[in-house]
Write a protein that holds these residues in place. Structure first.
Motif, PDB file in Angstrom:
ATOM      1  N   THR A  16      39.884  42.698  40.145  1.00 49.85           N
ATOM      2  CA  THR A  16      41.174  43.112  40.502  1.00 49.85           C
ATOM      3  C   THR A  16      41.489  44.285  39.316  1.00 49.85           C
ATOM      4  O   THR A  16      41.488  43.883  38.029  1.00 49.85           O
ATOM      5  N   TRP A  18      43.646  47.846  37.525  1.00 49.48           N
ATOM      6  CA  TRP A  18      44.911  48.199  37.520  1.00 49.48           C
ATOM      7  C   TRP A  18      44.726  49.707  36.883  1.00 49.48           C
ATOM      8  O   TRP A  18      44.173  50.084  36.098  1.00 49.48           O
ATOM      9  N   VAL A  80      52.405  44.038  34.296  1.00 53.81           N
ATOM     10  CA  VAL A  80      51.969  44.345  35.846  1.00 53.81           C
ATOM     11  C   VAL A  80      53.271  43.874  36.528  1.00 53.81           C
ATOM     12  O   VAL A  80      53.717  44.728  37.282  1.00 53.81           O
ATOM     13  N   ARG A  84      55.235  47.155  38.457  1.00 57.34           N
ATOM     14  CA  ARG A  84      54.359  47.135  39.660  1.00 57.34           C
ATOM     15  C   ARG A  84      54.671  48.164  40.606  1.00 57.34           C
ATOM     16  O   ARG A  84      53.677  48.708  41.155  1.00 57.34           O
ATOM     17  N   GLU A  88      48.624  50.971  40.460  1.00 55.69           N
ATOM     18  CA  GLU A  88      47.607  51.169  41.606  1.00 55.69           C
ATOM     19  C   GLU A  88      46.854  49.930  41.551  1.00 55.69           C
ATOM     20  O   GLU A  88      46.157  49.822  40.358  1.00 55.69           O
ATOM     21  N   CYS A  89      46.566  49.095  42.484  1.00 57.70           N
ATOM     22  CA  CYS A  89      45.864  47.980  42.355  1.00 57.70           C
ATOM     23  C   CYS A  89      44.468  48.264  43.274  1.00 57.70           C
ATOM     24  O   CYS A  89      44.314  48.742  44.372  1.00 57.70           O
ATOM     25  N   SER A  90      43.166  47.786  42.443  1.00 55.50           N
ATOM     26  CA  SER A  90      42.155  48.164  43.200  1.00 55.50           C
ATOM     27  C   SER A  90      41.143  46.877  43.158  1.00 55.50           C
ATOM     28  O   SER A  90      41.114  46.281  42.440  1.00 55.50           O
ATOM     29  N   SER A 102      41.774  50.764  47.232  1.00 48.82           N
ATOM     30  CA  SER A 102      42.809  50.780  46.333  1.00 48.82           C
ATOM     31  C   SER A 102      44.126  50.951  47.105  1.00 48.82           C
ATOM     32  O   SER A 102      44.415  51.561  48.157  1.00 48.82           O
ATOM     33  N   ASP A 113      53.486  41.151  45.095  1.00 49.43           N
ATOM     34  CA  ASP A 113      52.525  40.983  44.396  1.00 49.43           C
ATOM     35  C   ASP A 113      51.127  41.058  45.388  1.00 49.43           C
ATOM     36  O   ASP A 113      51.113  40.270  46.183  1.00 49.43           O
ATOM     37  N   SER A 115      47.857  41.595  44.099  1.00 45.55           N
ATOM     38  CA  SER A 115      46.923  41.276  43.415  1.00 45.55           C
ATOM     39  C   SER A 115      46.271  40.043  43.728  1.00 45.55           C
ATOM     40  O   SER A 115      45.079  40.042  43.282  1.00 45.55           O
ATOM     41  N   LEU A 189      44.453  41.428  50.366  1.00 46.67           N
ATOM     42  CA  LEU A 189      45.183  42.459  49.865  1.00 46.67           C
ATOM     43  C   LEU A 189      45.769  43.302  50.852  1.00 46.67           C
ATOM     44  O   LEU A 189      46.903  43.621  50.590  1.00 46.67           O
TER      45      LEU A 189
END
Length: 250
Positions: A16, A18, A80, A84, A88-90, A102, A113, A115, A189
């Motif tokens: 994960t 960010w 985080v 939030r 960007e969460c990948s 992403s 959340d 992640s 996700l």
């Protein structure tokens, strides 16, 4: 054996990562100020580990565990949580050159959340009937009027996975060139973001099918409704002169 277990991407852990969402400007000094689409966020005298994490996230997706001084359950987890809507969460394989996909926030209220968590191997899932997939000219993105996140599908494997959940299926039945644990993470996700719907209790009907307020809406009508008002997207609103000076009087 799932055919995806033989795929070269099966090597390595799925991480994960960010990064700061596009359009966020980082200003570092004694305090750190983040200028973003919806205003500013000031961090008063953050510690060096926080400054370094933000500096790295400013350049692209980062595994926060690799930031010097980072520790599990420490300041970077708090960072985080606080930022939030600006992140960007990948998901990316260790050693990979680009993320599988992403999630980009589209609203300052995008505080879910996304992640952690994964979908059970035998849990029925399906793409939300309100999800819309389109090309940007440089890849594919998926959005939904029910979601405050935009998914960037950065790999053929992510596109194949989305194609296989157009009807009810389980992660164990998906063969999208990915190992099962990665399929479960990716679907987890997308489910957290509201782009994939999960059958509560392990059997259909799906969550959105039990919401009576959605029964009369089509995907296009609800998308138009949410995009023609402020609050659930990050697109320019009102008259936008992108073509000024072209094609006649502007």
């Amino acid at each position: 054996m799932n055919s995806s277990d033989r795929h070269p991407l099966a090597r390595g852990r799925l991480l994960t990562l960010w990064s700061l969402r596009p359009g966020t400007h980082l200003e570092c000094g004694e305090d750190v100020v983040l200028h973003h689409r919806w205003g500013t966020e000031r961090l008063v005298r953050p510690r060096a580990v926080v400054q370094e994490a933000l500096r790295r996230m400013n350049f692209g997706p980062v595994n926060l565990a690799n930031v010097p001084g980072a520790r599990s359950g420490g300041e970077l987890d708090d960072l985080v949580d606080r930022l939030r809507p600006l992140l960007e969460c990948s998901l990316q394989f260790e050693g990979g050159v680009r993320p599988l996909l992403s999630l980009v926030t589209m609203s300052p209220h995008a505080e879910v959340d996304v992640s952690g968590g994964e979908v059970g191997a035998d849990t029925p899932v399906r793409l939300s009937r309100f999800a819309v997939l389109r090309s940007t000219g440089d890849g594919f993105v998926m959005e939904s009027p029910l979601s405050l996140y935009r998914a960037r599908l950065a790999s053929p494997e992510a596109m194949a996975l989305v194609g296989m959940v157009g009807r009810a299926t389980t992660p164990a039945e998906v063969t999208a060139g990915l190992p099962l644990d990665a399929v479960r993470r990716v679907l987890g996700l997308l489910a957290a973001a509201g782009l994939v719907t999960v059958a509560p209790g392990g059997r259909p009907p799906f969550e959105e099918e039990q919401d009576e307020t959605l029964a009369s809406w089509t995907a296009m009508d609800l998308l138009f409704h949410t995009r023609s008002t402020l609050g659930r997207h990050d697109y320019d609103f009102g008259a936008v002169r992108r073509r000024a000076g072209r094609g006649g009087a502007g």
